[in-house]
Every structure is written in structure tokens, then in C-alpha cells.
Design a protein around this motif. Structure first.
Motif, PDB file in Angstrom:
ATOM      1  N   GLU A  47     -59.910 -63.546  79.017  1.00 48.71           N
ATOM      2  CA  GLU A  47     -58.266 -64.223  79.068  1.00 48.71           C
ATOM      3  C   GLU A  47     -58.021 -65.701  78.401  1.00 48.71           C
ATOM      4  N   VAL A  48     -59.326 -66.683  79.249  1.00 48.28           N
ATOM      5  CA  VAL A  48     -59.393 -67.827  78.758  1.00 48.28           C
ATOM      6  C   VAL A  48     -59.842 -67.777  77.594  1.00 48.28           C
ATOM      7  N   GLY A  49     -60.588 -67.062  76.568  1.00 43.58           N
ATOM      8  CA  GLY A  49     -61.046 -67.158  75.109  1.00 43.58           C
ATOM      9  C   GLY A  49     -62.458 -67.233  75.470  1.00 43.58           C
ATOM     10  N   PHE A  50     -63.363 -67.235  76.858  1.00 41.44           N
ATOM     11  CA  PHE A  50     -64.281 -67.067  76.779  1.00 41.44           C
ATOM     12  C   PHE A  50     -65.263 -65.905  75.898  1.00 41.44           C
ATOM     13  N   ARG A  51     -66.568 -65.731  75.472  1.00 38.31           N
ATOM     14  CA  ARG A  51     -67.478 -64.880  74.956  1.00 38.31           C
ATOM     15  C   ARG A  51     -68.749 -64.620  75.086  1.00 38.31           C
ATOM     16  N   GLN A  52     -69.104 -63.263  74.877  1.00 36.63           N
ATOM     17  CA  GLN A  52     -70.405 -62.961  75.491  1.00 36.63           C
ATOM     18  C   GLN A  52     -70.287 -63.671  76.773  1.00 36.63           C
ATOM     19  N   VAL A  53     -69.633 -63.067  77.922  1.00 37.84           N
ATOM     20  CA  VAL A  53     -69.692 -62.561  79.129  1.00 37.84           C
ATOM     21  C   VAL A  53     -70.484 -62.040  79.655  1.00 37.84           C
ATOM     22  N   ARG A  54     -71.620 -62.214  80.222  1.00 31.86           N
ATOM     23  CA  ARG A  54     -72.940 -61.148  81.329  1.00 31.86           C
ATOM     24  C   ARG A  54     -72.515 -62.021  82.479  1.00 31.86           C
TER      25      ARG A  54
END
Length: 289
Positions: A237-244
Motif C-alpha cells: 500500500e505504501v508503494g514498496f515492490r519486491q516484498v519478500r
């Protein structure tokens, strides 16, 4: 618990001379002498240490045969994988226990900013650990586009508003920058008990069962959005990507009593076998801006 003042000390305060074991009003029974209480404390310590030792052997067996390891011990491995020479790093909540040693910092030529809500904690950090020490709340500390890596080890559970923290981290990172956190799972049994017990009661018990915890405890835990699922959702939701997210199914909060530890280990192994990350004990999360 602080013992009552010995009767002869009380009499001396009153300016009277008495025989030990007697009050100014005459003979009476008094509290058991301190040595007897000390003997009981020593026996309790032996009992706890024996249970912790047996629990440690259980953990070793589970690690060797089932790959069950503690997440906190694995955090340095995740960090080493991300570190690059000349990186600009923000260590949130590191205080007197920075995640990056002064030697590693110097070897890689890192610029490390230590951020902690307590200036006293920062003052106790090893010499050379931080290029700059900043007293600030993790949820409001922002330096737009100033960091390649923002990390935190066992901080997130102490933040009242984790969404605000993630937004601040996102703003502080450069495009392509990463954040790395070790987080105890707020849905684990120990975390639920942590929220139920009054703060003073928690410290009293922990300091006596695990005396070494005096070096690491001191701040209240809120566990706001501290499960793997909740963390993944807020990061996106905040905008981070590639969350592992790497879950870990090991904790030692009940190691002081072997039967309780065995019961907890059984539950952890069931969650691990089911690959139920929201029932893990802790997790490491990595994400990219």
C-alpha cells in the motif's frame, strides 16, 4: 522482592539495643533470615538453568533434523547479502546494539546513521558504530532520498503506528533502495501474552527468568500490524515492490520450563509443516522502493 528491614536494624534506627530475633516489646517470630531466601533463589536459578539447557538440546535436535532455526540469529546473514561498499545506511532503533559492527562499517566504507528514540541508548553504542546519531521516533524520522538501505532489528513491534514508519522509510530511501527488518510475529503466543501482562510484571518476570535480557529490554511492545500478512499488505500500500518475507518457526520464550517449551515447539513445527507464515514466531522482511 525487596525484603523487610531486619529487626536489629530497625531497633538501631530507634536508638534501642535488642537481641537479634527479639523486638523492643519482647521476643517474637521474625522473617526467615536472608541466607535462607538466598538458598531458595539459588535453587530456583538451578532449576531454570537446567530447563533452559534441556530446551537448548531440543532446539539443536530440531535445527539439525528439521532445519528449525531462530530468526534473530539469521538476520546478519540477510544483512550481509544486501551490504555493498560505500552504501548509505540508516539503522533504526539500533541504539547501543547496532546491526553493523564498527569493523564491518569501516571495511566496506559505509556511512551509517543511527536513529533511536533514546539518546542514552545511542550514547552507549560502540565507538565508531555511527557516523551520526539521531534521537528520533522511527515513525517520523525522514530524510528524503538519503539512504540506500534502511534496516531495523526487533524494532517494529515497539512502534505504535507501523504504517507511518513504513511511509517514513519509503521517503528516506533512494529509488531502488531497500529496507530490511527482523520482526517478532505479533500473532505468536509470546506476543499475545506480552500484550496482556502489565509492563512492570513483564520486566519482573523476564529479568528473573532471563537475567541477560536486562541488556536488551526496556521499551513497551505494541505489535501494530506485525504479522507477515499485515506487513506485506502495508508495504505494498505504501508503494514498496519486491516484498519478500522469510518466516522462522523458532522462539525460546518458554525455554525456562521444558514441558512448556516442548508444547510450544510442537505447535511451531506444525505451523512450519503447514507453511503457515502467519503462525511463525518471527520473520525477516525485505522490500525495494
Amino acid at each position: 522482592m525487596r525484603g523487610a528491614r531486619p529487626i536489629d536494624q530497625e531497633a538501631n534506627r530507634l536508638g534501642e539495643n535488642v537481641v537479634p530475633g527479639r523486638s523492643p516489646a519482647g521476643p517474637r517470630l521474625v522473617e526467615p533470615p536472608a541466607p535462607r531466601r538466598s538458598a531458595l533463589a539459588r535453587e530456583l536459578r538451578r532449576f531454570i538453568n537446567a530447563n533452559r539447557s534441556a530446551s537448548h538440546e531440543v532446539n539443536k535436535l530440531c535445527a539439525e533434523r528439521l532445519g528449525r532455526v531462530d530468526g534473530s540469529s539469521q538476520f546478519p546473514r540477510h544483512l550481509d547479502r544486501l551490504l555493498r561498499p560505500a552504501m548509505r545506511v540508516v539503522d533504526l532503533g539500533g541504539g547501543k546494539h547496532p546491526a553493523i559492527s564498527p569493523e564491518q562499517k569501516q571495511r566496506l566504507g559505509l556511512h551509517v546513521v543511527g536513529v533511536d528514540i533514546s539518546s542514552r541508548e545511542l550514547e552507549q553504542a560502540p565507538a565508531g558504530a555511527y557516523d551520526e546519531a539521531v534521537e528520533a521516533d522511527a515513525s517520523s524520522f525522514v530524510r528524503p532520498g538519503s539512504a540506500d538501505l534502511v534496516l531495523a532489528q526487533a524494532l517494529t513491534e515497539h512502534v505504535k503506528d507501523t504504517r507511518a514508519m513504513w511511509r517514513s522509510i519509503y521517503a528516506t530511501l533512494v529509488p531502488g533502495g531497500r529496507t530490511l527488518h527482523f520482526i517478532p510475529n505479533g500473532r505468536a503466543l509470546f506476543a499475545r501474552l506480552n500484550r496482556l501482562l502489565p509492563e512492570e510484571a513483564k520486566r519482573f518476570l523476564l529479568y528473573r527468568i532471563y537475567p541477560e535480557s536486562v541488556q536488551y529490554l526496556g521499551f513497551p511492545a505494541f505489535y501494530d500490524r506485525c504479522s507477515p500478512g499485515e506487513t506485506r499488505r502495508v508495504l505494498r500500500e505504501v508503494g514498496f515492490r519486491q516484498v519478500r518475507i522469510q518466516p522462522y518457526y523458532s522462539s525460546n520464550y518458554f525455554a525456562f520450563l521444558l514441558p512448556a517449551h516442548l508444547a510450544n515447539v510442537s505447535l511451531q513445527l506444525l505451523a512450519q509443516a503447514a507453511e503457515d507464515e502467519d503462525r511463525c514466531q518471527s520473520f525477516v522482511v525485505e522490500a525495494m522502493k
